[in-house]
Design an enzyme around this catalytic site. Structure first.
Site, PDB file in Angstrom:
ATOM      1  N   CYS A  96       0.823  -1.193   0.000  1.00 46.30           N
ATOM      2  CA  CYS A  96       0.000   0.000   0.000  1.00 46.30           C
ATOM      3  C   CYS A  96       0.864   1.254   0.000  1.00 46.30           C
ATOM      4  CB  CYS A  96      -0.908   0.004   1.239  1.00 46.30           C
ATOM      5  SG  CYS A  96      -1.798  -1.540   1.510  1.00 46.30           S
ATOM      6  N   ASN A 108       2.027  -0.577   5.416  1.00 50.25           N
ATOM      7  CA  ASN A 108       2.388  -0.978   4.060  1.00 50.25           C
ATOM      8  C   ASN A 108       3.241  -2.227   4.151  1.00 50.25           C
ATOM      9  OD1 ASN A 108       3.243  -1.160   1.357  1.00 50.25           O
ATOM     10  ND2 ASN A 108       4.882   0.320   1.661  1.00 50.25           N
ATOM     11  N   GLY A 109       2.827  -3.307   3.498  1.00 50.97           N
ATOM     12  CA  GLY A 109       3.626  -4.519   3.484  1.00 50.97           C
ATOM     13  C   GLY A 109       2.846  -5.748   3.881  1.00 50.97           C
ATOM     14  N   ASP A 169      -3.523  -9.121   8.608  1.00 46.00           N
ATOM     15  CA  ASP A 169      -2.296  -9.025   9.388  1.00 46.00           C
ATOM     16  C   ASP A 169      -2.163  -7.657  10.049  1.00 46.00           C
ATOM     17  OD1 ASP A 169      -1.994  -7.898   6.873  1.00 46.00           O
ATOM     18  OD2 ASP A 169       0.053  -8.582   6.569  1.00 46.00           O
ATOM     19  N   GLY A 215      13.464 -13.547  -6.960  1.00 45.43           N
ATOM     20  CA  GLY A 215      14.716 -14.106  -6.455  1.00 45.43           C
ATOM     21  C   GLY A 215      15.661 -13.060  -5.898  1.00 45.43           C
TER      22      GLY A 215
END
Length: 614
Positions: free
Chosen positions: A2, A69-70, A94, A357
C-alpha cells in the site's frame, strides 16, 4: 502492499487528497484518510490479505490507529499466540495482528514479525507515534521533522506536496556518484529515510523523535556455523522451503518472476512443489544477448509451471522512460528497473502478487564483481606506487576496459576499489565527486573481523540492496499495483548465510555454491551452463541507434547547464565517446536522462482526487 501517510500538521481536505493522489497507484483498491485531534492518517490500499472492507485503513484497534504498508508473513502464527494471551480479532488481516502485538509486546513487537513492512501506530492514550521499517528495508519510509510537526509517507513527493521544500544539492551530487539517493538522505531538504531495521517513537506533545535499531547483520561473525557442508545444505533448504511457503499466502492470484538464473529458478521450483499450476513470467528482448526466454521456458516446463513470456521492444522501453519519474519519485538510475516495470505491467492482468529471487546475490556471493575482487586481491599486495605504474601503462590503451582496469589498480586499497566499482569507476564528468565518495558508510568494508568477500557481502546488504535493489523493485512493481515478495530476503535466510564459511557460498570459481546444490536437486545442472546476461535492457545499443536522437535532443549543452554538479564539456565528451563506440557510457547517459526528467517533473502540479474522509 500500500501507500501510507500521516501528519501532525493541519491540512485542509483538498491538500490531503492531493497528497494521497501521488501514491494512489501503490494502492488503487481503497483510498481514505482519518482526522482526529489534529492528527491525520491516510492510506491507499492494494488488497492482498482479507479483501473485506473491514480491513481497510486507517485501521482502529482499541486505542490504536494504524497505517501499514507490506505483509507480516507469520501473522497467523502470531495471531494464534495472541488469542491464547487474551486478545480478540474481528478481521482476517495481518494489520490487526500488528496492533495486538504492539499492545502485548510494546516496541519489541517488531522482533516478532517476519515480513516486509513500514507502519505507524498512533497511540491515542499516550499521544505518540510508533513506527518501524523491516530489517532489510524492503518497504520505503520517509519522514519530515522540523520541531513544529512531524510527517511521514511511503514516497517523498507526498511530504513535499504543499510545502516549500528545496532540492538538496548534496543529494544530487550523491546521485551522480551512486545512481540513486543513498542512506537516510532524500532529494528534498528536510526529508529523511528511516533506516532499515529501525523503529521510532515520536512524542507528539513535545515533538521528541527517537530512532532505535532493533536488527543488524552479524558484523562480528559471532554466530559461525559448525556443521558440515551437507548439514548446511539441508538446513538452508528447510528455511527456504518455509520462506517460500509463508509468502504464498494471499487472497488474490499469485505468480513468480522467472528469469533463467539460479535465484528465481530456485524460488519457482520450490513454489511449484507447494502449489499446482503456479504462473511464471519473464521478459524477452529481440536483441542478441538479452533474450533468455528459451532457457526460462525450458526451466518452467521442467518444474511444471504455467509460463508466460513477455515480448518487449524499444518503443515500449521509451514509454517506460517517459513515465519513469512519476513512479520513482526521486532520481534513480538502475536501468534494470525498466524490464522490471515492463514485467510488472504485463503481469498485472494475471496476478497481483509475485515472488522474486532478489537478495540471493548479496547473501551468497553471486555478483560477478565478487569474483573479480577475489582475482585482483593479490595485486593489492604490491606497493601502491607499483600499481600506479601498471595502471599508467594500461591507461594508454584505447580499450575502455583496460582504462577501467587501470583505474582499479590505482585505488588506495581494496575497500576504496570496491566503492568505485559499485559506483561506476569513472566520475570524470562530475565537478566534485569526493563528498559523495565520503558520504557512504565504509565500516563494513574495513571490518577486520571478516575476510574480504564477507566484508563486501555485508557492505552490499547494508548499502546496495537497501539503496538500489529495494528501491528498484518496490517502485517498479508498485507502479502497476503488483506486490513482490522475496523469500531470499527472509531474515532467517540472511542470518543463516551470514553464519556460513565463505567456501560454502563461493568455492573457487563456483559462486552461490550452496544455492546451486539445492536447486540442482530440482532442476538439472546442465540447464545453467550458459553465460547469464542479467536482468537488463540493451541501452548501450539503443542509445547508439533507436534512441540516439532522443538522447542528443534531451542532453544538449544548453539543457545540461541546468543539471547541477556536472562539467558540461566533459559530459558532452562522454556522450560523444559512447556514440562513436569508443566506450560504453550507457549507465552514465541513463543517469543523466533520469535526472533531467526528474528536474523537469518538479514544475508539474498534481491534481487532487476524491478520497474518502472517515
Amino acid at each position: 502492499m500500500c501507500g501510507i501517510f500521516g501528519s501532525t500538521f493541519e491540512y485542509n481536505d483538498t491538500l490531503i487528497r492531493a497528497k494521497l493522489e501521488r501514491i494512489k497507484f501503490r494502492g488503487p483498491d481503497n483510498v481514505a484518510f482519518q482526522k482526529q485531534d489534529g492528527i491525520t492518517l491516510g492510506h491507499t490500499r492494494l488488497s492482498i490479505i482479507d479483501l473485506d472492507y473491514r480491513s481497510n485503513q486507517p485501521f482502529n484497534y482499541a486505542h490504536l490507529r494504524i497505517v501499514f504498508n507490506g505483509e507480516i508473513y507469520n501473522y497467523q502464527y502470531l495471531k494464534n499466540k495472541l488469542i491464547k494471551e487474551g486478545y480478540n480479532f474481528t478481521t482476517l488481516s495481518d494489520t490487526e495482528v500488528i496492533c495486538a502485538a504492539y499492545l502485548a509486546y510494546g516496541t519489541n513487537c517488531v522482533t516478532h514479525f517476519n515480513g516486509m513492512f513500514a507502519f505507524v501506530i498512533y497511540d491515542v492514550i499516550n499521544n505518540t507515534f510508533f513506527g518501524a521499517r523491516d530489517r532489510l528495508g524492503k518497504k520505503p519510509f520517509y519522514y519530515y521533522d522540523d520541531h513544529s510537526g512531524f510527517e511521514f509517507a511511503s514516497q517523498p513527493s507526498v511530504i513535499a506536496e504543499g510545502k516549500k521544500l528545496s532540492i538538496d544539492p548534496e543529494a544530487i551530487n550523491a546521485f551522480h556518484f551512486w545512481s540513486c539517493i543513498p542512506n537516510s538522505t532524500c532529494i528534498y531538504k528536510g526529508v529523511k529515510k528511516l533506516p532499515a531495521g529501525c523503529y521510532f517513537t515520536y512524542k507528539i506533545e513535545n515533538q521528541d523523535l527517537k530512532i532505535t535499531r532493533y536488527w543488524n547483520i552479524d558484523y562480528k561473525w559471532s554466530e559461525k556455523f559448525t556443521g558440515t557442508y551437507n548439514d548446511a545444505v539441508d538446513q538452508l533448504q528447510d528455511i527456504l522451503e518455509d520462506a517460500v511457503k509463508i509468502r504464498m499466502n494471499a487472497d488474490v492470484p499469485l505468480g513468480v518472476f522467472l528469469s533463467s538464473g539460479i535465484d528465481s529458478s530456485l524460488i519457482a521450483a520450490i513454489a511449484a512443489s507447494h502449489h499446482k499450476s503456479v504462473k511464471t513470467f519473464n521478459v524477452r528482448f529481440d536483441e542478441k544477448g538479452f533474450d533468455e526466454s528459451a532457457a526460462s521456458q525450458k526451466i518452467a516446463a521442467h518444474i511444471g509451471t504455467n509460463h508466460h513470456t513477455i515480448d518487449c521492444t524499444y518503443q515500449e522501453g521509451i514509454q517506460m522512460i517517459e513515465g519513469f519519474s512519476k513512479y520513482y519519485d526521486e532520481p534513480f538510475a538502475d536501468s534494470s528497473a525498466l524490464p522490471g516495470m515492463l514485467l510488472a505491467s504485463h503481469t498485472k492482468p494475471y496476478v497481483t502478487v509475485a515472488l522474486t529471487g532478489d537478495g540471493g546475490d548479496e547473501s551468497f556471493l553471486g555478483y560477478s564483481r565478487y569474483n573479480w575482487m577475489r582475482k585482483i586481491q593479490p595485486f593489492y599486495n604490491c606497493p601502491l606506487i607499483l600499481r600506479k605504474a601498471m595502471g599508467w601503462f594500461l591507461s594508454l590503451s584505447p580499450n575502455y576496459r583496460h582504462k577501467l582496469l587501470a583505474m582499479g589498480l590505482m585505488q588506495k586499497d581494496l575497500a576504496q576499489l570496491y566503492i568505485k566499482i559499485c559506483s561506476g569507476m569513472d566520475h570524470s564528468y562530475m565537478l566534485d565527486p569526493e563528498p559523495a565518495f565520503a558520504q557512504i558508510d565504509r565500516f563494513w568494508l574495513y571490518n577486520r573481523r571478516k575476510p574480504l568477500l564477507e566484508r563486501i557481502s555485508d557492505y552490499d546488504l547494508k548499502t546496495y540492496l537497501n539503496n538500489d535493489i529495494n528501491t528498484k523493485v518496490d517502485r517498479g512493481s508498485m507502479a502497476y499495483a503488483i506486490e513482490t515478495r522475496s523469500p531470499l530476503m527472509d531474515h532467517r535466510v540472511v542470518e543463516f548465510a551470514q553464519s556460513l564459511p565463505t567456501s560454502f557460498k563461493m568455492n573457487k570459481l563456483v559462486q552461490k555454491r550452496i544455492l546451486k546444490d539445492i536447486l540442482f536437486k530440482k532442476v538439472p545442472a546442465e540447464y545453467y551452463t550458459r553465460p547469464k546476461s542479467g536482468f537488463s535492457v540493451p541501452l548501450e545499443k539503443w542509445f547508439r541507434n533507436e534512441l540516439k536522437e532522443y538522447v542528443l535532443d534531451t542532453l544538449t549543452p544548453q539543457k545540461l547547464t541546468n543539471i547541477p554538479g556536472i562539467n558540461v564539456s566533459a559530459t558532452m565528451q562522454m556522450i560523444g565517446e559512447h556514440m562513436d563506440g569508443k566506450w560504453n557510457r550507457a549507465p552514465r547517459i541513463w543517469s543523466l536522462l533520469v535526472l533531467s526528467q526528474w528536474l523537469e517533473s518538479q514544475v508539474q502540479v498534481s491534481t487532487p482526487s476524491n478520497a474518502l474522509v472517515l
